[in-house]
Write a protein that holds these residues in place. Structure first.
Motif, PDB file in Angstrom:
ATOM      1  N   GLU A   1       1.431  -2.822 -40.321  1.00 48.92           N
ATOM      2  CA  GLU A   1       1.139  -1.394 -40.267  1.00 48.92           C
ATOM      3  C   GLU A   1       0.105  -1.064 -41.329  1.00 48.92           C
ATOM      4  OE1 GLU A   1       5.313   0.554 -38.874  1.00 48.92           O
ATOM      5  OE2 GLU A   1       5.198  -0.128 -40.944  1.00 48.92           O
ATOM      6  N   GLY A   2      -0.645  -0.035 -41.079  1.00 48.79           N
ATOM      7  CA  GLY A   2      -1.626   0.406 -42.062  1.00 48.79           C
ATOM      8  C   GLY A   2      -3.035   0.025 -41.661  1.00 48.79           C
ATOM      9  N   ASP A   3      -3.916   0.138 -42.611  1.00 48.03           N
ATOM     10  CA  ASP A   3      -5.344  -0.057 -42.379  1.00 48.03           C
ATOM     11  C   ASP A   3      -5.694  -1.532 -42.554  1.00 48.03           C
ATOM     12  OD1 ASP A   3      -7.958   0.601 -41.840  1.00 48.03           O
ATOM     13  OD2 ASP A   3      -8.406   1.155 -43.910  1.00 48.03           O
ATOM     14  N   LEU A   4      -5.711  -2.282 -41.454  1.00 43.84           N
ATOM     15  CA  LEU A   4      -6.051  -3.697 -41.505  1.00 43.84           C
ATOM     16  C   LEU A   4      -7.428  -3.931 -40.902  1.00 43.84           C
ATOM     17  CD1 LEU A   4      -2.683  -5.336 -40.402  1.00 43.84           C
ATOM     18  CD2 LEU A   4      -3.644  -5.226 -42.689  1.00 43.84           C
ATOM     19  N   ASP A   5      -8.167  -4.831 -41.507  1.00 43.24           N
ATOM     20  CA  ASP A   5      -9.487  -5.196 -41.025  1.00 43.24           C
ATOM     21  C   ASP A   5      -9.345  -6.206 -39.880  1.00 43.24           C
ATOM     22  OD1 ASP A   5     -11.801  -7.539 -41.652  1.00 43.24           O
ATOM     23  OD2 ASP A   5     -12.499  -5.464 -41.470  1.00 43.24           O
ATOM     24  N   GLU A   6     -10.006  -5.913 -38.771  1.00 38.22           N
ATOM     25  CA  GLU A   6      -9.943  -6.779 -37.582  1.00 38.22           C
ATOM     26  C   GLU A   6     -10.354  -8.213 -37.910  1.00 38.22           C
ATOM     27  OE1 GLU A   6     -12.222  -7.157 -33.287  1.00 38.22           O
ATOM     28  OE2 GLU A   6     -12.174  -5.217 -34.288  1.00 38.22           O
ATOM     29  N   GLY A   7     -11.393  -8.381 -38.696  1.00 38.97           N
ATOM     30  CA  GLY A   7     -11.865  -9.712 -39.070  1.00 38.97           C
ATOM     31  C   GLY A   7     -10.828 -10.489 -39.858  1.00 38.97           C
ATOM     32  N   HIS A   8     -10.127  -9.800 -40.753  1.00 39.10           N
ATOM     33  CA  HIS A   8      -9.072 -10.450 -41.539  1.00 39.10           C
ATOM     34  C   HIS A   8      -7.926 -10.879 -40.627  1.00 39.10           C
ATOM     35  CE1 HIS A   8      -6.375 -11.408 -44.813  1.00 39.10           C
ATOM     36  NE2 HIS A   8      -5.475 -10.612 -44.269  1.00 39.10           N
ATOM     37  N   VAL A   9      -7.537 -10.010 -39.719  1.00 39.95           N
ATOM     38  CA  VAL A   9      -6.448 -10.341 -38.792  1.00 39.95           C
ATOM     39  C   VAL A   9      -6.844 -11.550 -37.945  1.00 39.95           C
ATOM     40  CG1 VAL A   9      -5.027  -9.519 -36.873  1.00 39.95           C
ATOM     41  CG2 VAL A   9      -5.591  -7.968 -38.757  1.00 39.95           C
ATOM     42  N   LEU A  10      -8.060 -11.560 -37.430  1.00 39.11           N
ATOM     43  CA  LEU A  10      -8.532 -12.678 -36.613  1.00 39.11           C
ATOM     44  C   LEU A  10      -8.551 -13.971 -37.429  1.00 39.11           C
ATOM     45  CD1 LEU A  10      -9.608 -13.770 -33.953  1.00 39.11           C
ATOM     46  CD2 LEU A  10     -11.894 -13.063 -34.668  1.00 39.11           C
ATOM     47  N   THR A  11      -9.004 -13.909 -38.666  1.00 40.25           N
ATOM     48  CA  THR A  11      -9.016 -15.094 -39.525  1.00 40.25           C
ATOM     49  C   THR A  11      -7.610 -15.635 -39.729  1.00 40.25           C
ATOM     50  OG1 THR A  11     -11.031 -14.377 -40.641  1.00 40.25           O
ATOM     51  CG2 THR A  11      -9.651 -15.956 -41.822  1.00 40.25           C
ATOM     52  N   MET A  12      -6.658 -14.745 -39.942  1.00 36.74           N
ATOM     53  CA  MET A  12      -5.264 -15.175 -40.120  1.00 36.74           C
ATOM     54  C   MET A  12      -4.722 -15.812 -38.841  1.00 36.74           C
ATOM     55  SD  MET A  12      -4.376 -14.781 -43.238  1.00 36.74           S
ATOM     56  CE  MET A  12      -2.616 -14.984 -43.142  1.00 36.74           C
TER      57      MET A  12
ATOM     58  N   GLU B   1      -8.885 -12.715 -30.316  1.00 36.12           N
ATOM     59  CA  GLU B   1      -9.761 -11.577 -30.587  1.00 36.12           C
ATOM     60  C   GLU B   1      -9.155 -10.271 -30.100  1.00 36.12           C
ATOM     61  OE1 GLU B   1     -13.577 -12.544 -28.912  1.00 36.12           O
ATOM     62  OE2 GLU B   1     -13.765 -14.321 -30.167  1.00 36.12           O
ATOM     63  N   SER B   2      -8.558 -10.297 -28.898  1.00 32.86           N
ATOM     64  CA  SER B   2      -7.988  -9.051 -28.363  1.00 32.86           C
ATOM     65  C   SER B   2      -6.797  -8.586 -29.176  1.00 32.86           C
ATOM     66  CB  SER B   2      -7.640  -9.199 -26.882  1.00 32.86           C
ATOM     67  OG  SER B   2      -6.536 -10.049 -26.686  1.00 32.86           O
ATOM     68  N   VAL B   3      -5.964  -9.514 -29.640  1.00 32.83           N
ATOM     69  CA  VAL B   3      -4.814  -9.128 -30.458  1.00 32.83           C
ATOM     70  C   VAL B   3      -5.280  -8.632 -31.818  1.00 32.83           C
ATOM     71  CG1 VAL B   3      -2.734  -9.984 -31.629  1.00 32.83           C
ATOM     72  CG2 VAL B   3      -3.146 -10.572 -29.242  1.00 32.83           C
ATOM     73  N   ALA B   4      -6.262  -9.274 -32.414  1.00 33.18           N
ATOM     74  CA  ALA B   4      -6.780  -8.817 -33.710  1.00 33.18           C
ATOM     75  C   ALA B   4      -7.327  -7.396 -33.602  1.00 33.18           C
ATOM     76  CB  ALA B   4      -7.858  -9.768 -34.213  1.00 33.18           C
ATOM     77  N   THR B   5      -8.064  -7.124 -32.540  1.00 28.06           N
ATOM     78  CA  THR B   5      -8.609  -5.782 -32.314  1.00 28.06           C
ATOM     79  C   THR B   5      -7.476  -4.782 -32.145  1.00 28.06           C
ATOM     80  OG1 THR B   5     -10.584  -6.687 -31.291  1.00 28.06           O
ATOM     81  CG2 THR B   5     -10.071  -4.387 -30.812  1.00 28.06           C
ATOM     82  N   TRP B   6      -6.480  -5.140 -31.339  1.00 27.45           N
ATOM     83  CA  TRP B   6      -5.354  -4.243 -31.057  1.00 27.45           C
ATOM     84  C   TRP B   6      -4.577  -3.936 -32.335  1.00 27.45           C
ATOM     85  CZ3 TRP B   6       0.013  -4.912 -31.263  1.00 27.45           C
ATOM     86  CH2 TRP B   6       0.750  -3.882 -30.665  1.00 27.45           C
ATOM     87  N   VAL B   7      -4.286  -4.969 -33.127  1.00 27.41           N
ATOM     88  CA  VAL B   7      -3.539  -4.766 -34.372  1.00 27.41           C
ATOM     89  C   VAL B   7      -4.310  -3.847 -35.326  1.00 27.41           C
ATOM     90  CG1 VAL B   7      -2.708  -5.917 -36.485  1.00 27.41           C
ATOM     91  CG2 VAL B   7      -2.174  -6.885 -34.242  1.00 27.41           C
ATOM     92  N   ALA B   8      -5.621  -4.076 -35.449  1.00 26.33           N
ATOM     93  CA  ALA B   8      -6.427  -3.264 -36.358  1.00 26.33           C
ATOM     94  C   ALA B   8      -6.497  -1.809 -35.910  1.00 26.33           C
ATOM     95  CB  ALA B   8      -7.836  -3.860 -36.461  1.00 26.33           C
TER      96      ALA B   8
END
Length: 97
Positions: free
Chosen positions: A58-69, A88-95
């Motif tokens: 939750e909160g303000d997450l960077d899409e690039g960071h999520v994708l890297t993880m 990529e789609s999940v990283a975008t959705w989470v961000a």
């Protein structure tokens, strides 16, 4: 007799070719990002991104960071639970949550 056989065989091949025409477009079989998250991430990060035995998303997450993880793992998270367009789609959705 040969002409009749060739006519039937040729006609059959024509019909089979016509029926199989997919138009050259590939069907998108990628699941929705929410569904992919539930299948691959929710056990650790919670059904609503609240965290479970993994951290909250939750909160303000960077899409690039999520994708890297997702791709590289880290902090106890295994790498490549999702790959390519799914990651990529999940990283975008989470961000965006």
């Amino acid at each position: 007799m040969k002409k009749a056989f060739l006519a039937v065989a040729g006609g059959s091949m024509f019909m089979l070719a016509a029926c199989g025409g997919g138009g050259g477009e590939e069907e998108d079989t990628t699941a929705a990002p929410e569904q992919l998250y539930q299948q691959s991430c929710a056990t650790c990060h919670g059904e609503n991104l609240e965290g479970n035995n993994g951290p909250s998303l939750e909160g303000d997450l960077d899409e690039g960071h999520v994708l890297t993880m997702i791709e590289n793992g880290g902090d106890g998270m295994p790498a490549n639970l999702l790959e390519g367009a799914e990651a990529e789609s999940v990283a975008t959705w989470v961000a965006e949550q």
